[in-house]
Design a protein around this motif. Structure first.
Motif, PDB file in Angstrom:
ATOM      1  N   ARG A 176       0.822  -1.220   0.000  1.00  0.00           N
ATOM      2  CA  ARG A 176       0.000   0.000   0.000  1.00  0.00           C
ATOM      3  C   ARG A 176       0.857   1.272   0.000  1.00  0.00           C
ATOM      4  N   LEU A 177       2.141   1.129  -0.380  1.00  0.00           N
ATOM      5  CA  LEU A 177       3.016   2.298  -0.467  1.00  0.00           C
ATOM      6  C   LEU A 177       2.504   3.267  -1.519  1.00  0.00           C
ATOM      7  N   LEU A 178       2.567   4.544  -1.191  1.00  0.00           N
ATOM      8  CA  LEU A 178       2.178   5.594  -2.125  1.00  0.00           C
ATOM      9  C   LEU A 178       3.391   6.286  -2.727  1.00  0.00           C
ATOM     10  N   THR A 179       4.360   6.597  -1.875  1.00  0.00           N
ATOM     11  CA  THR A 179       5.537   7.327  -2.337  1.00  0.00           C
ATOM     12  C   THR A 179       6.740   6.979  -1.471  1.00  0.00           C
ATOM     13  N   ALA A 180       7.928   7.159  -2.045  1.00  0.00           N
ATOM     14  CA  ALA A 180       9.173   6.906  -1.311  1.00  0.00           C
ATOM     15  C   ALA A 180      10.204   7.954  -1.701  1.00  0.00           C
ATOM     16  N   GLN A 181      10.982   8.346  -0.716  1.00  0.00           N
ATOM     17  CA  GLN A 181      12.149   9.202  -0.939  1.00  0.00           C
ATOM     18  C   GLN A 181      13.352   8.429  -0.431  1.00  0.00           C
ATOM     19  N   ILE A 182      14.360   8.313  -1.279  1.00  0.00           N
ATOM     20  CA  ILE A 182      15.560   7.577  -0.899  1.00  0.00           C
ATOM     21  C   ILE A 182      16.745   8.527  -0.963  1.00  0.00           C
ATOM     22  N   TRP A 183      17.431   8.627   0.154  1.00  0.00           N
ATOM     23  CA  TRP A 183      18.629   9.450   0.258  1.00  0.00           C
ATOM     24  C   TRP A 183      19.805   8.506   0.342  1.00  0.00           C
ATOM     25  N   ILE A 184      20.780   8.683  -0.545  1.00  0.00           N
ATOM     26  CA  ILE A 184      21.903   7.769  -0.637  1.00  0.00           C
ATOM     27  C   ILE A 184      23.207   8.570  -0.592  1.00  0.00           C
ATOM     28  N   LYS A 185      24.175   8.050   0.132  1.00  0.00           N
ATOM     29  CA  LYS A 185      25.434   8.783   0.332  1.00  0.00           C
ATOM     30  C   LYS A 185      26.294   8.805  -0.931  1.00  0.00           C
ATOM     31  N   ASP A 186      26.379   7.676  -1.628  1.00  0.00           N
ATOM     32  CA  ASP A 186      27.240   7.569  -2.812  1.00  0.00           C
ATOM     33  C   ASP A 186      26.418   7.011  -3.969  1.00  0.00           C
ATOM     34  N   ILE A 187      25.737   7.881  -4.681  1.00  0.00           N
ATOM     35  CA  ILE A 187      24.832   7.440  -5.736  1.00  0.00           C
ATOM     36  C   ILE A 187      25.566   6.793  -6.901  1.00  0.00           C
ATOM     37  N   VAL A 188      26.787   7.213  -7.160  1.00  0.00           N
ATOM     38  CA  VAL A 188      27.539   6.656  -8.286  1.00  0.00           C
ATOM     39  C   VAL A 188      27.827   5.167  -8.065  1.00  0.00           C
ATOM     40  N   ASN A 189      28.310   4.816  -6.888  1.00  0.00           N
ATOM     41  CA  ASN A 189      28.702   3.437  -6.621  1.00  0.00           C
ATOM     42  C   ASN A 189      27.602   2.573  -6.009  1.00  0.00           C
ATOM     43  N   ASP A 190      26.717   3.166  -5.214  1.00  0.00           N
ATOM     44  CA  ASP A 190      25.757   2.367  -4.453  1.00  0.00           C
ATOM     45  C   ASP A 190      24.348   2.301  -5.046  1.00  0.00           C
ATOM     46  N   PHE A 191      24.039   3.174  -5.997  1.00  0.00           N
ATOM     47  CA  PHE A 191      22.690   3.216  -6.579  1.00  0.00           C
ATOM     48  C   PHE A 191      22.276   1.876  -7.188  1.00  0.00           C
ATOM     49  N   PRO A 192      23.115   1.226  -8.007  1.00  0.00           N
ATOM     50  CA  PRO A 192      22.686  -0.042  -8.604  1.00  0.00           C
ATOM     51  C   PRO A 192      22.402  -1.132  -7.564  1.00  0.00           C
ATOM     52  N   ILE A 193      23.214  -1.207  -6.531  1.00  0.00           N
ATOM     53  CA  ILE A 193      23.009  -2.223  -5.492  1.00  0.00           C
ATOM     54  C   ILE A 193      21.745  -1.922  -4.701  1.00  0.00           C
ATOM     55  N   MET A 194      21.560  -0.655  -4.324  1.00  0.00           N
ATOM     56  CA  MET A 194      20.348  -0.273  -3.603  1.00  0.00           C
ATOM     57  C   MET A 194      19.117  -0.600  -4.448  1.00  0.00           C
ATOM     58  N   ASN A 195      19.162  -0.289  -5.754  1.00  0.00           N
ATOM     59  CA  ASN A 195      18.033  -0.590  -6.636  1.00  0.00           C
ATOM     60  C   ASN A 195      17.739  -2.085  -6.705  1.00  0.00           C
ATOM     61  N   GLU A 196      18.778  -2.904  -6.724  1.00  0.00           N
ATOM     62  CA  GLU A 196      18.595  -4.360  -6.754  1.00  0.00           C
ATOM     63  C   GLU A 196      17.807  -4.823  -5.527  1.00  0.00           C
ATOM     64  N   ILE A 197      18.192  -4.315  -4.358  1.00  0.00           N
ATOM     65  CA  ILE A 197      17.496  -4.677  -3.116  1.00  0.00           C
ATOM     66  C   ILE A 197      16.074  -4.124  -3.129  1.00  0.00           C
ATOM     67  N   TRP A 198      15.919  -2.880  -3.524  1.00  0.00           N
ATOM     68  CA  TRP A 198      14.603  -2.226  -3.596  1.00  0.00           C
ATOM     69  C   TRP A 198      13.668  -3.002  -4.518  1.00  0.00           C
ATOM     70  N   ASP A 199      14.155  -3.339  -5.726  1.00  0.00           N
ATOM     71  CA  ASP A 199      13.325  -4.025  -6.717  1.00  0.00           C
ATOM     72  C   ASP A 199      12.853  -5.390  -6.213  1.00  0.00           C
TER      73      ASP A 199
END
Length: 121
Positions: free
Chosen positions: A61-84
């Motif tokens: 029932r999530l409507l919206t999410a805000q994700i703050w990440i310290k190192d978007i260049v290196n950590d974004f793909p891994i975070m997305n994998e977990i999120w997905d």
């Protein structure tokens, strides 16, 4: 008029606030900040599930999410994998992700969500 319900409130903030059928969670971070981005993301999402359950709803029932990440260049793909893998297929919320300086240097990711409560019969 609807009452405002606050969950785990202290002098500065509440972990969750419920109003008018909507649950607003505070920013969730990992409890074990020695973990890498994978571990911190998994822990933050587990905490989100915990507080959604305390509020009477769930991640479907999530409507919206805000994700703050310290190192978007290196950590974004891994975070997305977990999120997905965590989100419910066919029910993703709106989402924004940004790189930012965190309140504590060891925090790699912070996630804020808003969700709907189930409809009452």
């Amino acid at each position: 008029m609807n009452d405002i319900i606050r969950i785990e409130t202290n002098s500065r903030a509440s972990r969750a606030v419920i109003y008018n059928g909507i649950v607003y969670l505070c920013g969730m971070t990992a409890e074990d900040r020695s973990q890498d981005i994978r571990g911190q993301t998994q822990q933050a999402l587990a905490r989100i599930e915990k507080y959604l359950a305390l509020a009477g709803t769930d991640k479907s029932r999530l409507l919206t999410a805000q994700i703050w990440i310290k190192d978007i260049v290196n950590d974004f793909p891994i975070m997305n994998e977990i999120w997905d893998a965590w989100t419910v297929p066919g029910s993703p919320p709106t989402r924004a992700t940004a790189q930012c300086d965190m309140g504590s240097p060891e925090v790699l990711v912070e996630i804020i969500v808003t969700a709907a409560l189930p409809l009452q019969a």
